[in-house]
Scaffold this motif. Structure first.
Motif, PDB file in Angstrom:
ATOM      1  N   HIS A   8     -11.138  -3.670   3.630  1.00  0.00           N
ATOM      2  CA  HIS A   8      -9.968  -3.135   4.334  1.00  0.00           C
ATOM      3  C   HIS A   8     -10.443  -2.808   5.731  1.00  0.00           C
ATOM      4  O   HIS A   8     -11.301  -1.955   5.915  1.00  0.00           O
ATOM      5  CB  HIS A   8      -9.419  -1.895   3.623  1.00  0.00           C
ATOM      6  N   TYR A  48       3.161   6.009   7.727  1.00  0.00           N
ATOM      7  CA  TYR A  48       2.333   7.201   7.955  1.00  0.00           C
ATOM      8  C   TYR A  48       3.091   8.289   8.729  1.00  0.00           C
ATOM      9  O   TYR A  48       2.567   8.898   9.650  1.00  0.00           O
ATOM     10  CB  TYR A  48       1.026   6.817   8.675  1.00  0.00           C
ATOM     11  N   ALA A  74       0.855  -1.197   0.000  1.00  0.00           N
ATOM     12  CA  ALA A  74       0.000   0.000   0.000  1.00  0.00           C
ATOM     13  C   ALA A  74       0.890   1.246   0.000  1.00  0.00           C
ATOM     14  O   ALA A  74       1.472   1.612   1.019  1.00  0.00           O
ATOM     15  CB  ALA A  74      -0.922  -0.005   1.222  1.00  0.00           C
ATOM     16  N   SER A  92      -6.493   0.423   9.853  1.00  0.00           N
ATOM     17  CA  SER A  92      -5.070   0.225  10.086  1.00  0.00           C
ATOM     18  C   SER A  92      -4.786  -0.127  11.541  1.00  0.00           C
ATOM     19  O   SER A  92      -5.469   0.345  12.445  1.00  0.00           O
ATOM     20  CB  SER A  92      -4.308   1.492   9.700  1.00  0.00           C
ATOM     21  N   GLU A 140      -2.980  -6.208   1.035  1.00  0.00           N
ATOM     22  CA  GLU A 140      -2.428  -4.869   0.770  1.00  0.00           C
ATOM     23  C   GLU A 140      -1.779  -4.316   2.027  1.00  0.00           C
ATOM     24  O   GLU A 140      -2.216  -3.304   2.573  1.00  0.00           O
ATOM     25  CB  GLU A 140      -3.566  -3.920   0.360  1.00  0.00           C
ATOM     26  N   PRO A 141      -0.721  -4.951   2.510  1.00  0.00           N
ATOM     27  CA  PRO A 141      -0.098  -4.459   3.741  1.00  0.00           C
ATOM     28  C   PRO A 141       0.670  -3.171   3.497  1.00  0.00           C
ATOM     29  O   PRO A 141       1.256  -2.966   2.437  1.00  0.00           O
ATOM     30  CB  PRO A 141       0.860  -5.588   4.116  1.00  0.00           C
ATOM     31  N   GLY A 142       0.649  -2.304   4.467  1.00  0.00           N
ATOM     32  CA  GLY A 142       1.454  -1.087   4.421  1.00  0.00           C
ATOM     33  C   GLY A 142       2.291  -1.016   5.681  1.00  0.00           C
ATOM     34  O   GLY A 142       3.479  -1.314   5.709  1.00  0.00           O
ATOM     35  N   ARG A 143       1.616  -0.682   6.766  1.00  0.00           N
ATOM     36  CA  ARG A 143       2.271  -0.447   8.056  1.00  0.00           C
ATOM     37  C   ARG A 143       3.209  -1.589   8.478  1.00  0.00           C
ATOM     38  O   ARG A 143       4.340  -1.349   8.873  1.00  0.00           O
ATOM     39  CB  ARG A 143       1.167  -0.270   9.107  1.00  0.00           C
ATOM     40  N   LYS A 169       0.467   4.425  -0.054  1.00  0.00           N
ATOM     41  CA  LYS A 169       0.214   5.618   0.775  1.00  0.00           C
ATOM     42  C   LYS A 169       0.956   5.575   2.113  1.00  0.00           C
ATOM     43  O   LYS A 169       1.243   6.603   2.704  1.00  0.00           O
ATOM     44  CB  LYS A 169      -1.284   5.820   1.003  1.00  0.00           C
ATOM     45  N   THR A 170       1.264   4.363   2.582  1.00  0.00           N
ATOM     46  CA  THR A 170       1.932   4.223   3.875  1.00  0.00           C
ATOM     47  C   THR A 170       3.285   4.936   3.896  1.00  0.00           C
ATOM     48  O   THR A 170       3.652   5.574   4.882  1.00  0.00           O
ATOM     49  CB  THR A 170       2.148   2.732   4.191  1.00  0.00           C
ATOM     50  N   ARG A 187     -15.892  -3.403  -2.795  1.00  0.00           N
ATOM     51  CA  ARG A 187     -15.412  -3.212  -1.414  1.00  0.00           C
ATOM     52  C   ARG A 187     -16.544  -3.396  -0.422  1.00  0.00           C
ATOM     53  O   ARG A 187     -17.586  -2.735  -0.493  1.00  0.00           O
ATOM     54  CB  ARG A 187     -14.804  -1.821  -1.271  1.00  0.00           C
ATOM     55  N   GLY A 230      -5.381  -4.288   4.114  1.00  0.00           N
ATOM     56  CA  GLY A 230      -4.244  -4.141   5.025  1.00  0.00           C
ATOM     57  C   GLY A 230      -4.715  -4.270   6.464  1.00  0.00           C
ATOM     58  O   GLY A 230      -5.641  -5.021   6.743  1.00  0.00           O
ATOM     59  N   GLY A 231      -4.088  -3.535   7.356  1.00  0.00           N
ATOM     60  CA  GLY A 231      -4.498  -3.540   8.755  1.00  0.00           C
ATOM     61  C   GLY A 231      -3.600  -4.335   9.674  1.00  0.00           C
ATOM     62  O   GLY A 231      -3.720  -4.216  10.898  1.00  0.00           O
ATOM     63  N   ASP A 266      -0.534  -1.302  -4.307  1.00  0.00           N
ATOM     64  CA  ASP A 266      -1.874  -0.753  -4.125  1.00  0.00           C
ATOM     65  C   ASP A 266      -1.750   0.767  -4.193  1.00  0.00           C
ATOM     66  O   ASP A 266      -1.049   1.367  -3.384  1.00  0.00           O
ATOM     67  CB  ASP A 266      -2.405  -1.246  -2.770  1.00  0.00           C
TER      68      ASP A 266
HETATM   69  C1  LIG Z   1      -4.304   2.324   3.841  1.00  0.00           C
HETATM   70  C2  LIG Z   1      -4.741   1.112   3.105  1.00  0.00           C
HETATM   71  C3  LIG Z   1      -3.999  -0.088   3.193  1.00  0.00           C
HETATM   72  C4  LIG Z   1      -2.795  -0.248   4.082  1.00  0.00           C
HETATM   73  O1  LIG Z   1      -3.178  -0.372   5.406  1.00  0.00           O
HETATM   74  P1  LIG Z   1      -2.118  -0.759   6.566  1.00  0.00           P
HETATM   75  O2  LIG Z   1      -2.921  -0.743   7.799  1.00  0.00           O
HETATM   76  O3  LIG Z   1      -1.042   0.251   6.544  1.00  0.00           O
HETATM   77  O4  LIG Z   1      -1.621  -2.132   6.262  1.00  0.00           O
HETATM   78  C5  LIG Z   1      -4.438  -1.154   2.441  1.00  0.00           C
HETATM   79  N1  LIG Z   1      -5.538  -1.074   1.655  1.00  0.00           N
HETATM   80  C6  LIG Z   1      -6.274   0.051   1.551  1.00  0.00           C
HETATM   81  C7  LIG Z   1      -7.458   0.067   0.667  1.00  0.00           C
HETATM   82  C8  LIG Z   1      -5.908   1.175   2.275  1.00  0.00           C
HETATM   83  O5  LIG Z   1      -6.650   2.282   2.208  1.00  0.00           O
END
Ligand SMILES: *Cc1c(COP(=O)(O)O)cnc(C)c1O
Length: 406
Positions: free
Chosen positions: A182, A366, A46, A185, A262-265, A48-49, A141, A218-219, A68
């Motif tokens: 999703h 973030y 992801a 987070s 879709e992992p970010g954090r 944006k992270t 979604r 993600g999350g 993502d």
């Molecule tokens: C922000 C986001 C993520 C990433 O979430 P994390 O909690 O950082 O893993 C994944 N998918 C979508 C659609 C998001 O908006």
């Protein structure tokens, strides 16, 4: 970029007055590989992270092929880092001009939506570009309920019955369809994915259309600090969360579908720490050179305690107190804004004083992606650091990081 063994070495060599981000490419690579090995499907980072070129390039070398994305800026950042990357455009509410750019210029073929008007928007552009809807996958979604530090289902997602309708509508037009959710987070309840999968299962059975995939979003929680005075909140580690998710996917018979996460954090949090300087100590308050309008906005909700390590300035010869006595300090940010005060204290030796440095750990997610130029402050200095933040000695005032759960 200059490289140092530790952030302390960087601080004592550079004696920085501005915040300095310490990038750890090896940690980023290891955390990305760990996630890819544990998740039974594709891993889409992801963006944006943390969308810095150094992050996207390192992930690309680590084997991440899918990203993502949510905006033209993110399409461009990914294309620059990895020209042949696959992008999933998972923003449910898109500008028409951005949909066109995604389809026409970036060759994106996967998108998400949660409303019939979005289907109409996408279809209009697909027709205008003379594309075959069958070459495009639309993920519907799904709204989820759960407990995360940042709850996102209040903003996006179709209720289950509505999701059924959307799946059938998209399928009828000739799009390939998938289901995504999703959960928000930094999930705080390990049953979050289980509940979302139960809902996805219900929708799949009602819709009765062939599914091209399931995207679990993600999350996944990263590791942060905790208040040493309180009992540590019990939250399973990443391995256990993943094991449960894998078992739930099998139990709900989603394991025969193409899966995406879709992992970010969880991938980028440990890859950066931040050296900040104490500009002034006033009693139990520390005024530092960063804050909620720069790298620290993610901690402002009060849900995250950032782990902090004390880097005393050796030039200060006189100090008050006992360095073994760890105390809570209220942290005030760099701007003149009165809301620029962190909601959780930093736990540091009581000897901390004006001119010292603090290394804030696990700040890769973030943080820099949310920097503003408010009040003229914009941290943008980077060094590379080779030792992981959590490998350091606790004795220096490594006050509030939980011990690794796994
Ligand atoms: C922000 C986001 C993520 C990433 O979430 P994390 O909690 O950082 O893993 C994944 N998918 C979508 C659609 C998001 O908006």
């Amino acid at each position: 970029m200059q490289s140092f063994p530790t952030a302390k070495d960087a601080a004592l060599t550079l004696r920085p007055d501005v915040p300095v981000y310490c990038f750890r490419p090896d940690v980023l690579t290891a955390d990305a590989k760990r996630f890819m090995a544990a998740f039974p499907g594709d891993t889409a980072y992801a963006v944006k992270t943390n969308g810095e070129p150094m992050v996207l390039e390192t992930l690309s070398k680590a084997g991440i092929r899918i990203f993502d994305v949510a905006s033209p800026g993110e399409f461009a950042a990914v294309a620059a880092a990895q020209p042949d990357a696959e992008m999933l455009y998972m923003h449910p509410v898109k500008a028409q001009s951005d949909i066109r750019l995604a389809l026409e210029t970036y060759g994106i073929r996967v998108m998400s939506l949660d409303h019939e008007d979005e289907v109409a928007k996408i279809l209009r552009i697909v027709r205008a570009l003379d594309l075959d809807p069958g070459s495009i996958t639309l993920f519907v979604r799904l709204q989820t309920k759960g407990s995360a530090a940042y709850e996102l289902s209040k903003k996006f997602g179709a209720a289950p019955a509505h999701a059924v309708e959307l799946l059938q509508r998209c399928h009828k037009i000739g799009f390939k369809v998938g289901l995504c959710f999703h959960v928000g987070s930094q999930i705080e309840d390990p049953e979050t994915y289980e509940r979302a999968l139960a809902s996805a299962d219900w929708v799949r059975n009602r819709a009765d259309v062939p599914l091209a995939g399931l995207d679990v979003g993600g999350g996944f929680p990263a590791e942060y600090g905790h208040d040493p005075r309180r009992k540590k909140r019990e939250m399973p580690g990443q391995d256990e969360i993943m094991a449960r998710l894998r078992a739930d996917l099998v139990e709900r018979a989603f394991d025969d579908l193409p899966l995406v996460a879709e992992p970010g954090r969880v991938i980028v949090a440990r890859a950066f720490s931040l050296i900040v300087r104490v500009l002034l100590r006033k009693g139990k308050r520390l005024y530092i050179n960063d804050g909620i309008w720069a790298s620290l906005s993610d901690s402002w909700t009060g849900k995250i305690t950032l782990p902090a390590r004390f880097i005393p300035d050796p030039a200060r010869t006189r100090r008050n107190g006992d360095p073994k006595n760890i105390q809570a300090f209220k942290v005030c940010g760099a701007t003149c804004d009165s809301v620029d005060i962190l909601s959780r204290p930093f736990w540091l030796p009581e000897t901390v004083d004006t001119g010292d440095w603090i290394e804030i750990g696990h700040i890769g997610a973030y943080s820099l992606s949310l920097r503003t130029r408010f009040n003229g402050f914009y941290p943008d200095s980077f060094v590379e650091v080779t030792t992981p933040f959590d490998a350091g000695a606790a004795a220096e005032g490594y006050a509030s990081l939980e011990t690794m759960a796994d």
